[in-house]
Design an enzyme around this catalytic site. Structure first.
Site, mmCIF file in Angstrom:
data_model
loop_
_atom_site.group_PDB
_atom_site.id
_atom_site.type_symbol
_atom_site.label_atom_id
_atom_site.label_comp_id
_atom_site.label_asym_id
_atom_site.label_seq_id
_atom_site.Cartn_x
_atom_site.Cartn_y
_atom_site.Cartn_z
ATOM 1 N N ASP A 36 0.830 -1.220 0.000
ATOM 2 C CA ASP A 36 0.000 0.000 0.000
ATOM 3 C C ASP A 36 0.861 1.267 0.000
ATOM 4 O O ASP A 36 1.989 1.255 0.482
ATOM 5 C CB ASP A 36 -0.911 -0.034 1.238
ATOM 6 C CG ASP A 36 -2.053 0.956 1.126
ATOM 7 O OD1 ASP A 36 -2.363 1.386 -0.002
ATOM 8 O OD2 ASP A 36 -2.635 1.319 2.169
ATOM 9 N N ASN A 84 -11.004 -2.358 -5.424
ATOM 10 C CA ASN A 84 -10.200 -1.401 -6.207
ATOM 11 C C ASN A 84 -10.844 -1.031 -7.545
ATOM 12 O O ASN A 84 -10.427 -0.064 -8.190
ATOM 13 C CB ASN A 84 -8.766 -1.924 -6.426
ATOM 14 C CG ASN A 84 -7.898 -1.867 -5.183
ATOM 15 O OD1 ASN A 84 -7.021 -2.705 -4.975
ATOM 16 N ND2 ASN A 84 -8.112 -0.880 -4.319
ATOM 17 N N TRP A 85 -11.905 -1.763 -7.971
ATOM 18 C CA TRP A 85 -12.631 -1.385 -9.193
ATOM 19 C C TRP A 85 -13.305 -0.029 -9.042
ATOM 20 O O TRP A 85 -13.740 0.570 -10.024
ATOM 21 C CB TRP A 85 -13.698 -2.427 -9.535
ATOM 22 C CG TRP A 85 -13.150 -3.740 -9.981
ATOM 23 C CD1 TRP A 85 -13.155 -4.905 -9.264
ATOM 24 C CD2 TRP A 85 -12.530 -4.047 -11.245
ATOM 25 N NE1 TRP A 85 -12.571 -5.912 -9.997
ATOM 26 C CE2 TRP A 85 -12.176 -5.418 -11.222
ATOM 27 C CE3 TRP A 85 -12.235 -3.299 -12.390
ATOM 28 C CZ2 TRP A 85 -11.545 -6.047 -12.292
ATOM 29 C CZ3 TRP A 85 -11.608 -3.928 -13.459
ATOM 30 C CH2 TRP A 85 -11.279 -5.283 -13.400
ATOM 31 N N ARG A 201 2.114 -4.854 6.198
ATOM 32 C CA ARG A 201 1.408 -3.802 5.453
ATOM 33 C C ARG A 201 2.283 -2.560 5.421
ATOM 34 O O ARG A 201 2.809 -2.142 6.458
ATOM 35 C CB ARG A 201 0.048 -3.465 6.073
ATOM 36 C CG ARG A 201 -0.682 -2.411 5.236
ATOM 37 C CD ARG A 201 -2.146 -2.243 5.552
ATOM 38 N NE ARG A 201 -2.760 -1.353 4.561
ATOM 39 C CZ ARG A 201 -4.021 -1.382 4.191
ATOM 40 N NH1 ARG A 201 -4.841 -2.256 4.724
ATOM 41 N NH2 ARG A 201 -4.490 -0.536 3.289
ATOM 42 N N GLU A 220 1.210 -13.114 12.463
ATOM 43 C CA GLU A 220 1.839 -11.983 13.130
ATOM 44 C C GLU A 220 1.770 -10.792 12.179
ATOM 45 O O GLU A 220 2.075 -10.930 10.987
ATOM 46 C CB GLU A 220 3.304 -12.295 13.472
ATOM 47 C CG GLU A 220 3.465 -13.419 14.474
ATOM 48 C CD GLU A 220 2.842 -13.097 15.825
ATOM 49 O OE1 GLU A 220 2.862 -11.929 16.245
ATOM 50 O OE2 GLU A 220 2.317 -14.041 16.459
#
Ligand code: IPE
Ligand code: IPE
Ligand code: MG
Length: 256
Positions: A36, A84-85, A201, A220
């Site tokens: 991201d 995400n479209w 992330r 984790e």
């Protein structure tokens, strides 16, 4: 240092120090990544969002390489969610173009390094050129065992669970009582893949964004502020060092 890491890690670098503090016999089998922050990376540089996605491809290459050299068995990359479209058409079409050129350019690297590519997500709704290219590369690499790269495309965790319920009911409509967690997991896209041990992330968001909802029950979680295009092997090694400090108890009172 392990032979296959030598020419990839600079002597005396921060990466080398991190690597040396790792126990290479206790690495995660499966690392999953929510890649991201491409858009914010671009905005910071006054560039269109598309440039962030382009720059993110370099991070993919580096993370694939370090994971393969470390001997990680599965690397799952969240590349496009079902949600995400909602984005502008032009951005979506850039993402597909980038994926297409990644597949065309990297399939030799996958073959050379014995890396298997597998896609999870609702493939039928992907553009036909992408579907064809994915099918081709999945077929070319299906027998490779060094590491499996799992690409999550048009993927949504809730949709995956609903689809699994439907499939299970079709197969076992008279025997719903026999359903248990193990059987259910066989109906997910990830039926032949162990659950992620480590979920990374980037870009600092503290959320799951509909990723692998079932599979991350005991993963984790490691979150970095770095935007995905800035993510390098150093950050992956930092995540691994942190992972090895965790005590995984799976509900028990002792580490397992
Ligand atoms: C991640 O970066 C890539 C995809 C979701 C395809 P973003 O495009 O979400 O970047 P931000 O979060 O807007 O910065
Ligand atoms: C998650 O990122 C999806 C991918 C990385 C492919 P998003 O940018 O779509 O997530 P939200 O919208 O911030 O939750
Ligand atoms: Mg985002």
């Amino acid at each position: 240092m392990r032979e296959n890491l030598k020419d990839f890690i600079e002597p005396g670098s921060e990466e080398e120090i991190l690597l040396e503090s790792l126990d290479l016999t206790r690495l995660p089998r499966h690392i999953a990544v929510i890649m991201d922050g491409n858009g914010r990376w671009a905005k910071l540089r006054n560039l269109p969002r598309e440039e962030g996605h382009r720059a993110g491809a370099k991070s993919v290459q580096e993370v694939v390489e370090i994971c393969a050299r470390l001997g990680i068995e599965y690397l799952t990359l969240y590349a496009f969610s079902k949600e995400n479209w909602k984005r502008p058409k032009a951005e979506i079409s850039t993402l597909w173009k980038l994926l297409e050129s990644y597949l065309k350019e990297e399939h030799n690297v996958l073959i050379k390094n014995q890396l298997c590519l597998k896609v999870i997500g609702q493939k039928d709704d992907l553009p036909s050129t992408i579907r064809r290219e994915l099918h081709r590369v999945e077929n070319l690499t299906k027998d490779f065992k060094r590491m499996t790269i799992v690409l999550a495309l048009n993927y949504g965790g809730r949709a995956e669970i609903v689809e699994a319920v439907k499939k299970f009911c079709k197969d076992n409509s008279t025997d719903l009582d026999s359903l248990d967690e193990k059987k259910f997991a066989n109906y997910l896209f990830t039926s032949d893949i162990p659950d992620p041990d480590l979920l990374i992330r980037t870009s600092g968001e503290m959320r799951i964004s509909n990723f692998l909802l079932w599979q991350i029950a005991y993963s984790e979680i490691w979150i970095t502020q770095e935007y995905w295009p800035d993510f390098r092997k150093k950050h992956l090694l930092q995540a691994l060092v942190d992972f090895q400090k965790r005590e995984r108890r799976f509900g028990d009172i002792h580490p397992r």
